[in-house]
Design an enzyme around this catalytic site. Structure first.
Site, short mmCIF file in Angstrom:
data_model
loop_
_atom_site.label_atom_id
_atom_site.label_comp_id
_atom_site.label_asym_id
_atom_site.label_seq_id
_atom_site.Cartn_x
_atom_site.Cartn_y
_atom_site.Cartn_z
N ASP A 1 0.84 -1.20 0.00
CA ASP A 1 0.00 0.00 0.00
C ASP A 1 0.88 1.25 0.00
O ASP A 1 2.02 1.23 0.44
CB ASP A 1 -0.95 0.01 1.21
CG ASP A 1 -0.23 -0.02 2.55
OD1 ASP A 1 0.70 -0.83 2.72
OD2 ASP A 1 -0.57 0.80 3.43
N GLU B 1 -0.10 -1.04 5.69
CA GLU B 1 0.92 -0.63 6.66
C GLU B 1 0.71 0.83 7.01
O GLU B 1 0.82 1.24 8.16
CB GLU B 1 2.33 -0.82 6.08
CG GLU B 1 3.46 -0.62 7.09
CD GLU B 1 3.90 0.82 7.28
OE1 GLU B 1 4.48 1.13 8.33
OE2 GLU B 1 3.67 1.66 6.40
ZN LIG Z 1 6.67 2.39 4.39
#
Ligand SMILES: [Zn+2]
Length: 475
Positions: free
Chosen positions: A104, A168
């Site tokens: 992501d 994340e």
């Molecule tokens: Zn990162």
């Protein structure tokens, strides 16, 4: 340094020195670049993107290169937040190692960039695109390296597992956490490498230090709240919600959390003292003594990074109070964001804040990542720093010496946070190591016109090929 080596190699290739060839062959470089481009151009933002699309594309490339479908799977909690887990099988002489990278990326608006964030662009010696630094470059290097090892019929002495994951940066489907909870068997490993931190820091392209994050601080938000009956603003009284809150925040501003070093930050200052000079170097030496020098600590506190490395920090980040220009405030709120040293808990810091403000009118509550408010904070200490294992550090130092001669490898504590927080908590020691070089003043992760030097990308590719081979063959 890397550039000079490449130019020499190019010169020799052009002018007949055919026996010497560049470390990474052109086909491997082209493949890595193609994968990098493909990843940049698949939108993986939380708002409208899909990590599944990126994970599927990578799985397809691995299968095309001969990985069995069962060793390159995509799985996850929902259709948009898929994670790739791949495995290059070894002899099994040692327990596997795990490579993690997040797929992501942070949101990027076309109108805020000078180029299209989701179109891969090479210009003036840089690759541009969202994720160029954080961290599709490293994801591409991992996939390209696994394919290369497979094509070379390289047989590691332990399995190499790769997990490319979701959420994340933000979002409710963190892939590492999900895999640990649901498919630990797929990613269980002796230790973890995470190129979401660490790396080669350069000044004007010249390498100054190679950092390895072996520790990270714990993130915690607190909500301060003052309630008051309020009233007409023409008849003020001393008991005022905004004044209570403002006084409390001012005390936090003046409060200094205790000076504290751990194994990693001590090693960090010891090494930094060798590349700094003058007073700064002397101060760094003075604070790692058994009886650290208070004046030296105070001088280093003026530097934000040294300050955050020596202490837990708390800072006011949001403020909101009152309901009308002509009324006494009935509520006042603030958010205090803390970054807590390893070994301490979020609840301990909550109690510290209460003590520092010394005002029973100010309620101090914990706010989770999901924004939920709780009367108390979690009482689990953040992970202790990871021991610097020789089986990781020795090959790292050797390869660093080959690729960036004379540049020190320095253990660091990340002042931010990464997915290492989950793998460390699961008992898998995690090292943030990246072979990518970024100038100290060109860190554009999460920012506009994110970019990575072309030679830095290929240097990282070369680095991980050497490093993975060193970690998976008996030395
Ligand atoms: Zn990162």
């Amino acid at each position: 340094m890397k550039l000079a080596i490449s130019l020499t190699a190019a010169f020799l290739l052009c002018f007949g020195g055919g026996a010497l060839r560049a470390q990474t062959d052109d086909a491997s470089k082209q493949l890595a670049r193609d994968i990098f481009k493909q990843l940049i151009e698949i939108n993986t933002t939380d708002s409208i993107g899909s990590t599944t699309a990126a994970a599927e594309a990578m799985a397809q490339r691995l299968r095309d290169a001969g990985f069995p479908a069962s060793d390159a799977e995509v799985l996850g909690p929902n259709p948009r937040k898929g994670n790739l887990v791949a495995r290059l099988r070894g002899s099994g002489a040692r327990r596997p190692i795990l490579l993690i990278g997040h797929l992501d990326v942070v949101e990027a608006r076309r109108e805020e960039w000078s180029v299209d964030p989701f179109t891969f662009l090479e210009r003036d010696g840089y690759f541009y695109g969202r994720g160029a630094q954080d961290m599709k470059s490293a994801d591409a290097i991992f996939v390209a390296t696994l394919i290369r090892l497979r094509k070379e019929n390289y047989r590691p002495d332990r399995d190499i597992i790769l997990a490319l994951t979701a959420d994340e940066e933000t979002g409710a489907s963190n892939g590492v956490e999900w895999l640990l909870r649901n498919r630990r068997d797929l990613i269980d490993a002796e230790f973890v490498l995470n190129p979401d931190g660490g790396g080669v820091y350069t000044r004007n392209g010249k390498p100054a230090m190679i950092s390895v994050d072996a520790s990270e601080k714990l993130y915690a938000d607190y909500q301060l709240e003052v309630k008051n009956p309020g009233g007409h603003s023409s008849l003020p009284v001393p008991d005022n919600a905004i004044y209570h809150l403002a006084d409390g925040i001012a005390r936090i501003e003046r409060h200094q959390f205790l000076f504290e070093l751990n194994e990693i930050t001590r090693a960090y200052f010891r090494q930094m003292a060798t590349i700094e000079s003058g007073q700064v170097a002397a101060d760094m030496k003075a604070i790692i003594k058994d009886r650290p020098d208070a004046a030296a600590i105070a001088r280093l506190d003026a530097d934000p990074l040294s300050h955050a490395t020596m202490r837990t920090t708390c800072v006011a980040t949001r403020l909101d109070a009152g309901h009308a220009n002509n009324a006494l405030p009935q509520t006042a709120h603030a958010i205090i964001n803390c970054r807590i040293l390893p070994g301490h808990t979020a609840e301990e810091v909550r109690l510290n804040l209460i003590q520092v403000m010394a005002d029973p009118k100010i309620a101090v509550r914990y706010m989770s990542d999901a924004g939920e408010i709780a009367e108390a904070a979690p009482n689990q200490p953040s992970g202790a720093p990871v021991a610097l294992r020789p089986e990781v550090m020795k090959p790292l130092e050797r390869i660093a010496k080959e690729m960036w001669p004379g540049v020190p490898v320095i253990p660091t504590m990340a002042t931010g946070a990464s997915d290492g927080v989950f793998t460390n908590a699961a008992g898998m020691p995690t090292y943030a190591i990246s072979g990518l070089a970024v100038d100290f003043d060109d860190v554009r992760a999460h920012g506009r016109d994110e970019r990575l030097r072309v030679d830095s990308f290929f240097g990282g590719l070369d680095f991980y090929d050497r490093f993975l081979k060193a970690l998976t063959s008996q030395q």
